[in-house]
Design an enzyme around this catalytic site. Sequence first.
Site, PDB file in Angstrom:
ATOM      1  N   TYR A 148       0.825  -1.213   0.000  1.00 56.70           N
ATOM      2  CA  TYR A 148       0.000   0.000   0.000  1.00 56.70           C
ATOM      3  C   TYR A 148       0.856   1.259   0.000  1.00 56.70           C
ATOM      4  O   TYR A 148       0.521   2.244  -0.670  1.00 56.70           O
ATOM      5  CB  TYR A 148      -0.956  -0.003   1.194  1.00 56.70           C
ATOM      6  CG  TYR A 148      -1.924  -1.176   1.181  1.00 56.70           C
ATOM      7  CD1 TYR A 148      -2.480  -1.608  -0.024  1.00 56.70           C
ATOM      8  CD2 TYR A 148      -2.265  -1.857   2.335  1.00 56.70           C
ATOM      9  CE1 TYR A 148      -3.351  -2.690  -0.056  1.00 56.70           C
ATOM     10  CE2 TYR A 148      -3.143  -2.940   2.308  1.00 56.70           C
ATOM     11  CZ  TYR A 148      -3.675  -3.347   1.110  1.00 56.70           C
ATOM     12  OH  TYR A 148      -4.530  -4.414   1.069  1.00 56.70           O
TER      13      TYR A 148
HETATM   14  C1  LIG Z   1      -0.897  -8.390   0.769  1.00 61.87           C
HETATM   15  C2  LIG Z   1      -0.914  -9.302  -0.446  1.00 61.87           C
HETATM   16  C3  LIG Z   1      -2.245  -9.163  -1.162  1.00 61.87           C
HETATM   17  C4  LIG Z   1       0.206  -8.871  -1.400  1.00 61.87           C
HETATM   18  O1  LIG Z   1       0.230  -9.777  -2.502  1.00 61.87           O
HETATM   19  P1  LIG Z   1       1.620 -10.372  -3.017  1.00 61.87           P
HETATM   20  O2  LIG Z   1       1.357 -11.020  -4.308  1.00 61.87           O
HETATM   21  O3  LIG Z   1       2.227 -11.179  -1.946  1.00 61.87           O
HETATM   22  O4  LIG Z   1       2.427  -9.016  -3.182  1.00 61.87           O
HETATM   23  P2  LIG Z   1       3.482  -8.687  -4.334  1.00 61.87           P
HETATM   24  O5  LIG Z   1       4.099  -9.935  -4.796  1.00 61.87           O
HETATM   25  O6  LIG Z   1       2.827  -7.840  -5.325  1.00 61.87           O
HETATM   26  O7  LIG Z   1       4.511  -7.892  -3.544  1.00 61.87           O
HETATM   27  C5  LIG Z   1       5.320  -8.676  -2.698  1.00 61.87           C
HETATM   28  C6  LIG Z   1       6.756  -8.582  -3.123  1.00 61.87           C
HETATM   29  O8  LIG Z   1       7.015  -9.051  -4.421  1.00 61.87           O
HETATM   30  C7  LIG Z   1       7.849  -8.107  -5.103  1.00 61.87           C
HETATM   31  N1  LIG Z   1       7.549  -8.156  -6.525  1.00 61.87           N
HETATM   32  C8  LIG Z   1       6.809  -7.304  -7.225  1.00 61.87           C
HETATM   33  N2  LIG Z   1       6.781  -7.658  -8.518  1.00 61.87           N
HETATM   34  C9  LIG Z   1       7.512  -8.786  -8.608  1.00 61.87           C
HETATM   35  C10 LIG Z   1       7.861  -9.630  -9.667  1.00 61.87           C
HETATM   36  N3  LIG Z   1       7.457  -9.392 -10.913  1.00 61.87           N
HETATM   37  N4  LIG Z   1       8.602 -10.707  -9.404  1.00 61.87           N
HETATM   38  C11 LIG Z   1       9.030 -10.948  -8.155  1.00 61.87           C
HETATM   39  N5  LIG Z   1       8.740 -10.157  -7.107  1.00 61.87           N
HETATM   40  C12 LIG Z   1       7.984  -9.088  -7.335  1.00 61.87           C
HETATM   41  C13 LIG Z   1       7.479  -6.821  -4.509  1.00 61.87           C
HETATM   42  O9  LIG Z   1       8.546  -5.901  -4.602  1.00 61.87           O
HETATM   43  C14 LIG Z   1       7.192  -7.174  -3.086  1.00 61.87           C
HETATM   44  O10 LIG Z   1       8.322  -7.159  -2.282  1.00 61.87           O
HETATM   45  P3  LIG Z   1       8.158  -6.971  -0.708  1.00 61.87           P
HETATM   46  O11 LIG Z   1       7.004  -7.805  -0.231  1.00 61.87           O
HETATM   47  O12 LIG Z   1       9.455  -7.468  -0.194  1.00 61.87           O
HETATM   48  O13 LIG Z   1       7.913  -5.527  -0.474  1.00 61.87           O
HETATM   49  C15 LIG Z   1      -0.667 -10.767  -0.072  1.00 61.87           C
HETATM   50  O14 LIG Z   1       0.624 -10.885   0.466  1.00 61.87           O
HETATM   51  C16 LIG Z   1      -1.682 -11.320   0.899  1.00 61.87           C
HETATM   52  O15 LIG Z   1      -2.712 -11.836   0.490  1.00 61.87           O
HETATM   53  N6  LIG Z   1      -1.369 -11.229   2.202  1.00 61.87           N
HETATM   54  C17 LIG Z   1      -2.215 -11.787   3.249  1.00 61.87           C
HETATM   55  C18 LIG Z   1      -3.553 -11.135   3.278  1.00 61.87           C
HETATM   56  C19 LIG Z   1      -3.476  -9.649   3.417  1.00 61.87           C
HETATM   57  O16 LIG Z   1      -2.734  -9.109   4.228  1.00 61.87           O
HETATM   58  N7  LIG Z   1      -4.286  -8.975   2.599  1.00 61.87           N
HETATM   59  C20 LIG Z   1      -4.437  -7.565   2.685  1.00 61.87           C
HETATM   60  C21 LIG Z   1      -5.281  -7.309   3.866  1.00 61.87           C
HETATM   61  S1  LIG Z   1      -5.854  -5.652   3.884  1.00 61.87           S
END
Ligand SMILES: CC(C)(COP(=O)(O)OP(=O)(O)OC[C@H]1O[C@@H](n2cnc3c(N)ncnc32)[C@H](O)[C@@H]1OP(=O)(O)O)[C@@H](O)C(=O)NCCC(=O)NCCS
Length: 193
Positions: A148
């Site tokens: 976020y």
């Molecule tokens: C929060 C959530 C939705 C984020 O989704 P995600 O797919 O894990 O997030 P992203 O992959 O986009 O980002 C995570 C990391 O991947 C990295 N990333 C982005 N693009 C990427 C790519 N093409 N290849 C590899 N890594 C990448 C990002 O930099 C990020 O790094 P960081 O976490 O160290 O900051 C997910 O982790 C989740 O469901 N969490 C539990 C539930 C939750 O908290 N939901 C929100 C409640 S309000």
Amino acid sequence: MRLVPWQPDDMLRRLDDVVSVYGEAMGYRAELLQTRRGYIGAHVRRAGFRAVATLTTEGQLAGFGYGYASGPGQWWHDQVRSALDDAARQRWLSHCFEVVELHVRPSAQGHGIGARQLRALLSMADGSTVLLSTPEADEQRSRAWRLYRRFGFEDLLRDFHFPGDERGFAILGRGLPLTERVPAEGAPGIVGI
Ligand SMILES: CC(C)(COP(=O)(O)OP(=O)(O)OC[C@H]1O[C@@H](n2cnc3c(N)ncnc32)[C@H](O)[C@@H]1OP(=O)(O)O)[C@@H](O)C(=O)NCCC(=O)NCCS
């Protein structure tokens, strides 16, 4: 993996999978998930509903996100409204999209899917602002918080308590549309919309 926009009926057809991803991502108990299932089923009929899903090549659900137009009479909106002053209500709630849920299955997290989903959802959203709530956590350690903040969400309220929930939440917001470049462009293997 492919990212697809979902219509209300797409979401209803995959409700079991949606609840499963939600439960895994948040670590929620089965009883709570049944309640949430009911809410999600009703949310799809709200004005301004928008949803996205990430599907594996086999068609399994890896993640989803959805939201709708936030307005008076909705529980979440009214809770947030009551905690803001007039100027903040005017600025943030006049034409507002709420991101209600955004989740990625734990085994698929950390590959840019969450960012892709958020970006797609906000590009489809109708509104001049977008708000969401997220549990209070260490901003550096929480993947949701890092996501976020990368998208430019700022604090409206911190350590806010919704009735019946002892956890503190942050209410975060930003303006729409997403004019500046936000992360998640070119995540490998994901087809954008
Ligand atoms: C929060 C959530 C939705 C984020 O989704 P995600 O797919 O894990 O997030 P992203 O992959 O986009 O980002 C995570 C990391 O991947 C990295 N990333 C982005 N693009 C990427 C790519 N093409 N290849 C590899 N890594 C990448 C990002 O930099 C990020 O790094 P960081 O976490 O160290 O900051 C997910 O982790 C989740 O469901 N969490 C539990 C539930 C939750 O908290 N939901 C929100 C409640 S309000």
